[in-house]
Design a protein around this motif. Structure first.
Motif, PDB file in Angstrom:
ATOM      1  N   ARG A   1       0.765  -1.274   0.030  1.00  0.00           N
ATOM      2  CA  ARG A   1      -0.008  -0.005   0.101  1.00  0.00           C
ATOM      3  C   ARG A   1       0.841   1.196  -0.035  1.00  0.00           C
ATOM      4  O   ARG A   1       0.336   2.241  -0.616  1.00  0.00           O
ATOM      5  N   ALA A   2       1.885   1.276   0.552  1.00  0.00           N
ATOM      6  CA  ALA A   2       2.931   2.320   0.764  1.00  0.00           C
ATOM      7  C   ALA A   2       3.434   2.740  -0.658  1.00  0.00           C
ATOM      8  O   ALA A   2       3.485   3.950  -1.173  1.00  0.00           O
ATOM      9  N   GLU A   3       3.498   1.448  -1.538  1.00  0.00           N
ATOM     10  CA  GLU A   3       4.220   1.828  -2.893  1.00  0.00           C
ATOM     11  C   GLU A   3       3.114   2.403  -3.678  1.00  0.00           C
ATOM     12  O   GLU A   3       3.351   3.311  -4.399  1.00  0.00           O
ATOM     13  N   VAL A   4       1.995   1.911  -3.483  1.00  0.00           N
ATOM     14  CA  VAL A   4       0.816   2.654  -4.488  1.00  0.00           C
ATOM     15  C   VAL A   4       0.451   3.962  -3.980  1.00  0.00           C
ATOM     16  O   VAL A   4       0.402   4.813  -4.833  1.00  0.00           O
ATOM     17  N   ALA A   5       0.425   4.228  -2.611  1.00  0.00           N
ATOM     18  CA  ALA A   5       0.266   5.510  -2.149  1.00  0.00           C
ATOM     19  C   ALA A   5       1.331   6.532  -2.467  1.00  0.00           C
ATOM     20  O   ALA A   5       0.713   7.707  -2.946  1.00  0.00           O
ATOM     21  N   ARG A   6       2.528   5.954  -2.524  1.00  0.00           N
ATOM     22  CA  ARG A   6       3.756   7.020  -2.853  1.00  0.00           C
ATOM     23  C   ARG A   6       3.576   7.588  -4.376  1.00  0.00           C
ATOM     24  O   ARG A   6       3.732   8.410  -4.583  1.00  0.00           O
ATOM     25  N   SER A   7       3.345   6.496  -5.455  1.00  0.00           N
ATOM     26  CA  SER A   7       3.024   6.942  -6.703  1.00  0.00           C
ATOM     27  C   SER A   7       1.970   7.851  -6.802  1.00  0.00           C
ATOM     28  O   SER A   7       2.067   8.668  -7.699  1.00  0.00           O
ATOM     29  N   ARG A   8       0.733   7.252  -6.098  1.00  0.00           N
ATOM     30  CA  ARG A   8      -0.365   8.338  -6.381  1.00  0.00           C
ATOM     31  C   ARG A   8      -0.217   9.819  -5.854  1.00  0.00           C
ATOM     32  O   ARG A   8      -0.595  10.873  -6.224  1.00  0.00           O
ATOM     33  N   ARG A   9       0.634   9.743  -4.678  1.00  0.00           N
ATOM     34  CA  ARG A   9       0.917  11.237  -3.893  1.00  0.00           C
ATOM     35  C   ARG A   9       1.792  11.964  -4.758  1.00  0.00           C
ATOM     36  O   ARG A   9       1.349  13.086  -5.146  1.00  0.00           O
ATOM     37  N   ASP A  10       2.723  11.260  -5.556  1.00  0.00           N
ATOM     38  CA  ASP A  10       3.614  11.964  -6.284  1.00  0.00           C
ATOM     39  C   ASP A  10       3.180  12.403  -7.540  1.00  0.00           C
ATOM     40  O   ASP A  10       3.493  13.331  -8.246  1.00  0.00           O
TER      41      ASP A  10
END
Length: 480
Positions: free
Chosen positions: A367-376
């Protein structure tokens, strides 16, 4: 033109799914999540069965069954000459629109709902429910009422607090109907109409409104771009005579701030000196995206603390399972208050969460990987199309707290609605009037949807009439 994805790229996205048993179901579940969260967009032609089987090291029959299951669930279709192409069974309900608010009449048909900051369920969800059903017969022998929660889940939650540096026994844990249910229990147990309560401003609206409905007198304590002003907190405690506080120290909603260890210790000492109850909402504690690790729980610095948590941000909002952790001496009033609200959370969902917690390291990393991509993606789109807006990039949470160049949050939300974007204005997060220069924008939706939303917001900003006001019939959005 139909987009494609290579076998190598898809194998990377599938991760270890092909290694789990049964492999075809694990692959299908992993593909479903990839489609649901936009990493493999609808309309993508999947690799041939033979090519994917060779790349991931499974039999062709396994991939054939996985594709068939995906098609049966509505996440793919088989087209002559085109192979298997991804799809969404109900695209209108899966782009985030209308999750917590009625559909806008007369607006764009493709509405983007940015009031809801929740991620899609993990790939382990289906298996977790299957495993929960194997445990279920044991619980069918009893009444089904567990006002404090299923014992095994209480023990697991207690163990998690102990691992984080706060020794906890199962007797200090109550399973609730979501974190909002935990808010209601704590409020009913320890607050009386007219009691003063200090809380962050901005803060999470649902917790704030629950306190206000119970008659608490809310005293706003500003959280600015640098975080909490502890000098102001120490001055306000004796001046206001507050009986309690509501804190969100872990990736604060909506600002994303993380309270440091030293700050927690200092504020904990101040609350102890004035014998003030702390209600601490930790719902977002497991949403770290990058940056430093999370400090020890606030309750490690202040014994008279009721800590609230929930599975909606860390696992899936559909579970509707939360919890509270409190010293044993406070559990009696909390248990009595709980029975005036409900008699326990659904057993099957508690068992499913228990199964999911066994995979937390894997779930959190994914989930951190997905959230990081979406945040950026959201940050880059805002910088490109709305450079006048200031954004602080948080290390956790699921939202950006944007500062507008003018105090026009409410009229902008009205303008954005006309372009098919549903937003919650800054004042919805304010215990007292204000915050018109701010806007919360979640980054929980897939990257293409976020980019589309920013394009729409840019058009709305260009057309903004600062003198506009919200219509009287505009539904107030619920916020998650």
């Amino acid at each position: 033109m139909t987009r494609t994805i290579s076998p190598t790229r898809l194998a990377t996205l599938l991760g270890r799914a092909p290694e789990r048993h049964p492999a075809y179901r694990s692959v299908a579940e992993a593909l479903r999540l990839l489609v649901d969260d936009g990493r493999v967009p609808a309309g993508t032609r999947l690799p041939s069965e033979r090519a994917l089987a060779e790349t991931v090291g499974v039999s062709r029959a396994t991939v054939t069954r996985a594709y068939a299951l995906l098609t049966e669930q509505g996440y793919a279709s088989s087209r002559r000459g085109s192979g298997t192409v991804t799809d969404l069974p109900d695209a209108a309900s899966r782009d985030g629109r209308g999750a917590l608010m009625p559909r806008i009449e007369g607006g764009d048909t493709g509405v983007v709902d940015l009031t809801c900051a929740v991620m899609p369920p993990p790939v382990q969800m289906h298996t977790a429910y299957e495993q929960a059903l194997t445990r279920w017969p044991t619980y069918l022998q009893g009444s089904g009422y567990y006002p404090l929660g299923v014992p095994a889940l209480r023990e697991a939650v207690a163990a998690r607090y102990t691992q984080r540096g706060l020794p906890t026994s199962a007797d200090e844990v109550m399973i609730t109907s979501g974190a909002v249910g935990a808010h209601a229990i704590a409020s009913r147990a320890f607050l009386r109409p007219g009691d003063r309560l200090l809380l962050d401003s901005p803060t999470y609206p649902n917790g704030m409104e629950a306190l206000r409905a119970d008659g608490a007198r809310l005293v706003a304590m500003p959280v600015d771009e640098t975080g909490w002003d502890l000098d102001a907190w120490e001055a306000a405690l004796p001046r206001t005579g507050a009986r309690a506080t509501l804190l969100l120290p872990d990736y604060q909603n909506p600002t994303g701030h993380l309270m440091g260890e030293g700050e927690r210790a200092r504020l904990g000492r101040a609350l102890t000196r004035h014998d003030v109850l702390a209600v601490v909402d930790e719902t977002l504690v497991e949403t770290r995206v990058d940056g430093p690790g999370v400090p020890s729980p606030f309750a490690a610095h202040h014994r008279r603390t009721i800590t609230l948590g929930g599975a909606s941000k860390s696992h899936w909002s559909g579970l509707r399972v939360g919890w509270l952790r409190a010293p044993a001496r406070l559990m009696g009033p909390l248990a009595a208050a709980r029975t005036t609200l409900d008699l326990g959370s659904p057993v099957l969902e508690q068992l499913a969460l228990l199964e999911l917690m066994a995979h937390d390291d894997e779930i959190t990393a994914s989930r951190a990987e997905v959230a990081r991509s979406r945040r950026d993606t959201l940050v880059a789109a805002l910088h490109e199309h709305l450079p006048q807006w200031r954004t602080r990039v948080p290390h956790g949470g699921l939202c950006l707290w944007v500062t507008l160049p003018e105090p026009v949050s409410t009229p902008f939300v009205v303008a954005a609605e006309r372009h098919g974007v549903i937003l919650a204005p800054g004042p919805r997060f304010a215990p007292e009037p204000g915050l018109e220069r701010h806007l919360r924008i979640p980054f929980a939706l897939p990257e293409p949807t976020l980019r589309d939303a920013v394009h729409r917001m840019a058009r709305a900003w260009a057309e903004l009439d600062p003198g506009a006001h919200a219509r009287h019939d505009l539904a107030t959005p619920l916020i998650a």
